[in-house]
Design a protein around this motif. Structure first.
Motif, PDB file in Angstrom:
ATOM      1  N   VAL A  36       0.814  -1.222   0.000  1.00 24.90           N
ATOM      2  CA  VAL A  36       0.000   0.000   0.000  1.00 24.90           C
ATOM      3  C   VAL A  36       0.840   1.261   0.000  1.00 24.90           C
ATOM      4  O   VAL A  36       0.299   2.370   0.023  1.00 24.90           O
ATOM      5  CB  VAL A  36      -0.971   0.026   1.202  1.00 24.90           C
ATOM      6  N   ALA A  37       2.162   1.131  -0.060  1.00 22.15           N
ATOM      7  CA  ALA A  37       3.038   2.298   0.021  1.00 22.15           C
ATOM      8  C   ALA A  37       3.315   2.946  -1.326  1.00 22.15           C
ATOM      9  O   ALA A  37       3.922   4.010  -1.375  1.00 22.15           O
ATOM     10  CB  ALA A  37       4.364   1.905   0.678  1.00 22.15           C
ATOM     11  N   GLU A  51      -7.337   8.915  -5.117  1.00 23.87           N
ATOM     12  CA  GLU A  51      -6.455   8.264  -6.085  1.00 23.87           C
ATOM     13  C   GLU A  51      -5.019   8.158  -5.597  1.00 23.87           C
ATOM     14  O   GLU A  51      -4.158   7.641  -6.296  1.00 23.87           O
ATOM     15  CB  GLU A  51      -6.511   9.032  -7.403  1.00 23.87           C
ATOM     16  N   GLY A  52      -4.754   8.642  -4.384  1.00 20.63           N
ATOM     17  CA  GLY A  52      -3.420   8.573  -3.817  1.00 20.63           C
ATOM     18  C   GLY A  52      -3.474   8.196  -2.358  1.00 20.63           C
ATOM     19  O   GLY A  52      -4.314   7.406  -1.928  1.00 20.63           O
ATOM     20  N   GLN A  75      -4.456   4.529  -2.220  1.00 29.84           N
ATOM     21  CA  GLN A  75      -5.662   3.804  -2.604  1.00 29.84           C
ATOM     22  C   GLN A  75      -5.795   3.579  -4.104  1.00 29.84           C
ATOM     23  O   GLN A  75      -6.769   2.983  -4.560  1.00 29.84           O
ATOM     24  CB  GLN A  75      -6.894   4.511  -2.031  1.00 29.84           C
ATOM     25  N   SER A  76      -4.772   4.021  -4.848  1.00 26.20           N
ATOM     26  CA  SER A  76      -4.776   3.669  -6.263  1.00 26.20           C
ATOM     27  C   SER A  76      -4.722   2.160  -6.460  1.00 26.20           C
ATOM     28  O   SER A  76      -5.071   1.664  -7.535  1.00 26.20           O
ATOM     29  CB  SER A  76      -3.578   4.324  -6.977  1.00 26.20           C
ATOM     30  N   GLY A 114     -13.860  -4.650   2.493  1.00 25.10           N
ATOM     31  CA  GLY A 114     -12.751  -5.178   3.264  1.00 25.10           C
ATOM     32  C   GLY A 114     -11.496  -4.383   2.989  1.00 25.10           C
ATOM     33  O   GLY A 114     -10.797  -4.636   2.001  1.00 25.10           O
ATOM     34  N   GLY A 115     -11.212  -3.394   3.824  1.00 27.64           N
ATOM     35  CA  GLY A 115     -10.006  -2.602   3.654  1.00 27.64           C
ATOM     36  C   GLY A 115      -8.796  -3.320   4.241  1.00 27.64           C
ATOM     37  O   GLY A 115      -8.921  -4.349   4.902  1.00 27.64           O
ATOM     38  N   PHE A 116      -7.614  -2.765   4.036  1.00 29.26           N
ATOM     39  CA  PHE A 116      -6.403  -3.391   4.559  1.00 29.26           C
ATOM     40  C   PHE A 116      -6.364  -3.359   6.079  1.00 29.26           C
ATOM     41  O   PHE A 116      -5.773  -4.237   6.698  1.00 29.26           O
ATOM     42  CB  PHE A 116      -5.170  -2.704   3.981  1.00 29.26           C
ATOM     43  N   GLY A 117      -7.022  -2.353   6.680  1.00 31.05           N
ATOM     44  CA  GLY A 117      -7.051  -2.285   8.137  1.00 31.05           C
ATOM     45  C   GLY A 117      -8.391  -1.836   8.666  1.00 31.05           C
ATOM     46  O   GLY A 117      -8.481  -1.288   9.775  1.00 31.05           O
TER      47      GLY A 117
END
Length: 419
Positions: A173-174, A242-243, A269-270, A341-344
């Motif tokens: 996600v970085a 978008e970023g 979040q791109s 379902g997000g990453f966190g």
């Protein structure tokens, strides 16, 4: 049908008549809300359920619910696993795949304008994008019957969420991912099944749908969805991100395992694009569903099409960007919405067909192990039941945009899916 969605459907079907709060949770007065913008007898049970949800590993949650009496927006817990700052009813959170209904709405707007059809193919609109799969249609992308592989699965090295190293999540996600790079990543996997023969959840399918919409409209999805969805629905604190921008006191994602918590302070979040990159308050998500269901964003014939599963999508109870679940408080009735379902984090939004009853919630502090997800699961369904049980006076309606005097949020469906 994804594990998380199957659990939701089965759980609500089994518990439609059981509206009790979780064991050990007594009357609403016993709850000590972290933050709220209104408290009424009708929202007290919902506040209590939200407070019960916010126990480790969950750090904080936001929730909004609408009934014929109005809208309440509530919050509980903290914005971050590392900060005492409370979640606020109007805190913005990542709503993940709740985005899909919004992107599908823009696609149906183009269908109404005559620039696209459900049977428009990739080859017609985006020649050369995916050689050998030119006959895949927009409709198949929107209802996940295309068989298109998912770039997110490739980025996760085909490893289950339970087994995924959290450091790998942080690295994924970085960085930024242009939409066409996501398509190229997805091509590293084999096609899942022949188009139209099965159902398989693909974020990249929505990325390609985004590219088709942008080609037809001649504008980027970020501006289309802002002008045609967010503004007319009164979603004034919502954006397609978008970023990795964080604005103010937003809810902060965190991936949690026993003995390990990874704060995801910035997520580019791109990686999800038009599949799952909207940030919003819970109240704004409710406003979206009410505007959609009432025909303010597309015509009612389009809404009917969006909520109706066809072909292989019937087995998953999935229309176009919208799935069906049993109403937990009205036996025999159906609600329409989407989970995220997000990453966190995790989210859920549902609505009655007429938009008179709707809810959305998100929590941060997503469990990355099976026992943790199983522990959080009944707390999530309790929030859903309490939200859809609202009746009577639910707070004052406010402003021409239909706002009320309360808070914000949306919750989560347990499982291993991302997006």
């Amino acid at each position: 049908m994804s594990t998380s969605r199957r659990r939701l459907t089965q759980g609500l079907a089994a518990g439609a008549a059981c509206l009790a709060l979780p064991a050990g949770l007594s009357a609403p007065a016993a709850a000590a809300p972290s933050a709220r913008s209104s408290r009424t007898p009708d929202s007290a049970a919902l506040q209590a359920a939200l407070e019960a949800l916010v126990q480790w590993p969950v750090a904080g949650a936001v929730c909004a619910a609408a009934s014929p009496a109005g809208l309440v927006e509530l919050a509980a817990g903290r914005r971050s696993t590392a900060s005492p700052a409370p979640a606020r009813p109007q805190s913005v959170a990542r709503v993940a795949s709740v985005t899909k209904a919004m992107t599908a709405t823009v696609a149906f707007q183009e269908i109404e304008r005559g620039t696209l059809r459900l049977d428009s193919t990739i080859g017609e609109v985006l020649p050369g994008l995916w050689p050998g799969r030119e006959s895949v249609t927009l409709g198949q992308l929107l209802n996940h019957t295309s068989g298109m592989p998912d770039a997110v699965w490739v980025l996760m090295d085909h490893v289950s969420l339970w087994d995924l190293p959290l450091e790998h999540v942080r690295d994924v996600v970085a960085r930024s991912y242009p939409p066409r790079e996501l398509v190229e990543l997805a091509k590293q996997d084999g096609w899942w099944f022949e188009p139209g023969t099965d159902w398989g959840y693909s974020n990249t399918g929505y990325v390609v749908a985004q590219l088709m919409v942008e080609a037809a409209a001649g504008r980027p999805l970020s501006s289309l969805i802002r002008d045609r969805v967010f503004r007319p629905a009164g979603m004034h604190r919502t954006r397609l991100e978008e970023g990795a921008l964080v604005r103010g006191a937003e809810m902060e994602d965190a991936a949690v395992r026993p003995g390990q918590t990874m704060r995801l302070q910035t997520i580019d979040q791109s990686v999800f694009a038009g599949a799952a990159a909207v940030n919003a308050t819970a109240g704004d998500v409710v406003r979206f569903y009410q505007a959609l269901m009432r025909g303010r964003l597309v015509g009612q014939a389009s809404v009917d099409a969006m909520v109706t599963p066809v072909g292989a999508a019937r087995a998953a109870a999935y229309g176009y960007g919208i799935f069906q679940v049993p109403d937990p408080v009205r036996a025999g009735e159906v609600l329409y919405g989407h989970d995220g379902g997000g990453f966190g984090s995790a989210s859920l939004a549902v609505s009655s067909r007429d938009g008179s009853r709707a809810m959305a919630f998100t929590f941060v502090g997503r469990p990355y192990w099976a026992a943790g997800a199983n522990e959080v699961w009944p707390r999530q369904t309790a929030v859903l039941r309490a939200a859809m049980s609202l009746s009577g006076t639910a707070g004052r309606p406010g402003g021409s945009a239909g706002r009320a005097a309360a808070g914000a949020a949306h919750a989560a469906v347990g499982g291993t899916r991302l997006g």
